[in-house]
Design a protein around this motif. Structure first.
Motif, mmCIF file in Angstrom:
data_model
loop_
_atom_site.group_PDB
_atom_site.id
_atom_site.type_symbol
_atom_site.label_atom_id
_atom_site.label_comp_id
_atom_site.label_asym_id
_atom_site.label_seq_id
_atom_site.Cartn_x
_atom_site.Cartn_y
_atom_site.Cartn_z
ATOM 1 N N LYS A 94 3.023 -4.323 19.153
ATOM 2 C CA LYS A 94 1.605 -3.927 18.666
ATOM 3 C C LYS A 94 1.717 -2.391 18.440
ATOM 4 O O LYS A 94 1.154 -2.058 17.563
ATOM 5 C CB LYS A 94 0.409 -4.521 19.337
ATOM 6 N N ILE A 95 2.332 -1.739 19.182
ATOM 7 C CA ILE A 95 2.222 -0.144 19.342
ATOM 8 C C ILE A 95 3.307 0.462 18.434
ATOM 9 O O ILE A 95 3.210 1.259 17.589
ATOM 10 C CB ILE A 95 2.456 0.315 20.712
ATOM 11 N N LEU A 96 4.693 -0.102 18.220
ATOM 12 C CA LEU A 96 5.618 0.179 17.746
ATOM 13 C C LEU A 96 5.922 -0.124 16.367
ATOM 14 O O LEU A 96 6.645 0.397 15.676
ATOM 15 C CB LEU A 96 7.014 0.185 18.493
ATOM 16 N N LEU A 97 5.144 -1.293 15.830
ATOM 17 C CA LEU A 97 5.457 -1.837 14.593
ATOM 18 C C LEU A 97 4.803 -1.797 13.415
ATOM 19 O O LEU A 97 4.894 -1.837 12.229
ATOM 20 C CB LEU A 97 5.934 -3.444 14.678
ATOM 21 N N PRO A 98 3.464 -1.369 13.703
ATOM 22 C CA PRO A 98 2.398 -1.213 12.633
ATOM 23 C C PRO A 98 2.853 -0.564 11.395
ATOM 24 O O PRO A 98 2.456 -0.791 10.173
ATOM 25 C CB PRO A 98 0.936 -0.754 13.291
ATOM 26 N N ALA A 99 3.505 0.588 11.477
ATOM 27 C CA ALA A 99 3.806 1.390 10.257
ATOM 28 C C ALA A 99 4.874 0.880 9.292
ATOM 29 O O ALA A 99 4.989 1.530 8.247
ATOM 30 C CB ALA A 99 4.182 2.819 10.893
ATOM 31 N N LEU A 100 5.547 -0.084 9.753
ATOM 32 C CA LEU A 100 6.896 -0.712 9.122
ATOM 33 C C LEU A 100 6.319 -1.016 7.469
ATOM 34 O O LEU A 100 6.891 -0.919 6.619
ATOM 35 C CB LEU A 100 7.371 -1.774 9.710
ATOM 36 N N GLU A 101 5.140 -1.874 7.573
ATOM 37 C CA GLU A 101 4.626 -2.186 6.287
ATOM 38 C C GLU A 101 4.173 -1.020 5.400
ATOM 39 O O GLU A 101 4.645 -1.237 4.078
ATOM 40 C CB GLU A 101 3.378 -3.044 6.388
ATOM 41 N N LYS A 102 3.929 0.015 5.806
ATOM 42 C CA LYS A 102 3.564 1.234 5.109
ATOM 43 C C LYS A 102 4.796 1.793 4.518
ATOM 44 O O LYS A 102 5.033 2.330 3.397
ATOM 45 C CB LYS A 102 2.828 2.181 5.896
ATOM 46 N N SER A 103 5.768 1.780 5.529
ATOM 47 C CA SER A 103 6.916 2.410 4.932
ATOM 48 C C SER A 103 7.904 1.421 3.941
ATOM 49 O O SER A 103 8.450 2.089 2.809
ATOM 50 C CB SER A 103 8.111 2.570 5.962
ATOM 51 N N LEU A 104 7.518 0.037 3.830
ATOM 52 C CA LEU A 104 8.074 -0.705 2.892
ATOM 53 C C LEU A 104 7.417 -0.448 1.691
ATOM 54 O O LEU A 104 7.906 -0.771 0.418
ATOM 55 C CB LEU A 104 8.152 -2.176 3.379
ATOM 56 N N ARG A 105 6.125 -0.260 1.678
ATOM 57 C CA ARG A 105 5.239 0.253 0.624
ATOM 58 C C ARG A 105 5.644 1.411 -0.288
ATOM 59 O O ARG A 105 5.749 1.665 -1.419
ATOM 60 C CB ARG A 105 3.720 0.118 0.689
ATOM 61 N N SER A 106 6.108 2.465 0.602
ATOM 62 C CA SER A 106 6.695 3.635 0.267
ATOM 63 C C SER A 106 7.884 3.515 -0.590
ATOM 64 O O SER A 106 8.357 3.882 -1.625
ATOM 65 C CB SER A 106 6.680 4.626 1.442
ATOM 66 N N SER A 107 8.687 2.645 0.089
ATOM 67 C CA SER A 107 10.204 2.111 -0.550
ATOM 68 C C SER A 107 9.918 1.577 -1.920
ATOM 69 O O SER A 107 10.553 1.671 -2.538
ATOM 70 C CB SER A 107 10.897 1.218 0.415
ATOM 71 N N ASP A 108 8.968 0.817 -1.780
ATOM 72 C CA ASP A 108 8.587 0.122 -3.287
ATOM 73 C C ASP A 108 8.171 1.039 -4.294
ATOM 74 O O ASP A 108 8.565 1.006 -5.419
ATOM 75 C CB ASP A 108 7.506 -1.118 -3.102
ATOM 76 N N GLN A 109 7.449 2.151 -3.916
ATOM 77 C CA GLN A 109 6.995 3.274 -4.852
ATOM 78 C C GLN A 109 8.061 3.890 -5.130
ATOM 79 O O GLN A 109 8.473 4.388 -6.498
ATOM 80 C CB GLN A 109 5.853 4.171 -4.152
ATOM 81 N N VAL A 110 9.026 4.093 -4.471
ATOM 82 C CA VAL A 110 10.310 4.837 -4.696
ATOM 83 C C VAL A 110 11.036 3.786 -5.815
ATOM 84 O O VAL A 110 11.644 4.662 -6.929
ATOM 85 C CB VAL A 110 11.390 5.248 -3.613
ATOM 86 N N GLU A 111 10.879 2.797 -5.446
ATOM 87 C CA GLU A 111 11.938 1.784 -6.566
ATOM 88 C C GLU A 111 11.116 1.715 -7.717
ATOM 89 O O GLU A 111 12.027 2.066 -8.874
ATOM 90 C CB GLU A 111 11.875 0.398 -5.868
ATOM 91 N N ILE A 112 9.728 1.736 -8.010
ATOM 92 C CA ILE A 112 9.237 1.755 -9.123
ATOM 93 C C ILE A 112 9.478 3.155 -9.845
ATOM 94 O O ILE A 112 9.758 3.182 -11.178
ATOM 95 C CB ILE A 112 7.940 1.288 -9.345
ATOM 96 N N ASP A 113 9.507 4.403 -9.302
ATOM 97 C CA ASP A 113 9.634 5.607 -9.646
ATOM 98 C C ASP A 113 11.155 5.574 -10.169
ATOM 99 O O ASP A 113 11.368 6.038 -11.522
ATOM 100 C CB ASP A 113 9.565 6.590 -8.709
ATOM 101 N N ARG A 114 12.039 5.124 -9.632
ATOM 102 C CA ARG A 114 13.648 5.004 -9.984
ATOM 103 C C ARG A 114 13.642 4.233 -11.267
ATOM 104 O O ARG A 114 14.430 4.739 -12.123
ATOM 105 C CB ARG A 114 14.297 4.382 -8.815
ATOM 106 N N VAL A 115 13.131 3.189 -11.579
ATOM 107 C CA VAL A 115 13.127 2.335 -12.725
ATOM 108 C C VAL A 115 12.274 2.968 -13.968
ATOM 109 O O VAL A 115 12.807 2.874 -14.841
ATOM 110 C CB VAL A 115 12.643 0.985 -12.400
ATOM 111 N N ALA A 116 11.144 3.548 -13.543
ATOM 112 C CA ALA A 116 10.367 4.095 -14.770
ATOM 113 C C ALA A 116 10.667 5.451 -15.007
ATOM 114 O O ALA A 116 10.532 5.658 -16.369
ATOM 115 C CB ALA A 116 8.899 4.088 -14.178
#
Length: 170
Positions: A94-116
């Motif tokens: 619970k302490i070490l893992l919560p930020a992973l979902e945020k990093s995945l959303r950030s990675s998704d944003q990079v992907e849409i920028d790369r495509v757009a």
């Protein structure tokens, strides 16, 4: 690859916690562990509920989580299902893992920028050559882009609407 690095970091932190008897002597209620965990969390509030467990149990739980998370992260955004952290009763997860979902959303944003971004550049090149923007994105292919890509977030065509500045459209 970044998530494999996070797996190694998380398991290293677990091993660090279990390397000092003062940290684990009273489980998650050890004063030394509570101070260390509070420092890891930036002093932001109490240590989450849950039990400390043992080293092998924690390492296995982190591996199981990362195996599932990495498999989901490899899928296109529309096909992913959330990987639950909060359902686990181990405090270190619970302490070490919560930020992973945020990093995945950030990675998704990079992907849409790369495509757009190539579409945005193609629109400008089209406008410079023709004097106006195209009526549809399809007019960009194949001269300005090889093909019009799909929006990685929706799996559908990118939204595009030509607005004629000479008309009073709102």
């Amino acid at each position: 690859l970044p998530y494999e690095g996070e797996r190694v970091f998380s398991k290293d932190m677990v091993c660090w916690v279990f390397s000092d008897p003062a940290f684990v002597r009273f489980g998650k209620y050890s004063p030394a562990l509570r101070r260390a965990l509070a420092g890891m969390m930036g002093g932001s509030g109490p240590v989450p509920d849950g039990r400390l467990g043992g080293l092998d149990e924690n390492v296995a739980a982190f591996d199981a989580f990362y195996d599932a998370f990495i498999a989901e992260a490899a899928l296109p955004r529309l096909q992913r299902k959330p990987v639950a952290v909060v359902d686990h009763d181990l405090a270190l997860l619970k302490i070490l893992l919560p930020a992973l979902e945020k990093s995945l959303r950030s990675s998704d944003q990079v992907e849409i920028d790369r495509v757009a971004m190539p579409l945005l550049f193609a629109l400008e090149r089209y406008r410079l050559e023709k004097g106006a923007y195209p009526a549809t994105l399809a007019e960009l292919a194949p001269k300005w882009v090889p093909e019009v890509p799909l929006d990685p977030w929706s799996g559908k065509a990118f939204g595009y609407r030509f607005l004629d500045a000479s008309k009073d459209e709102q």
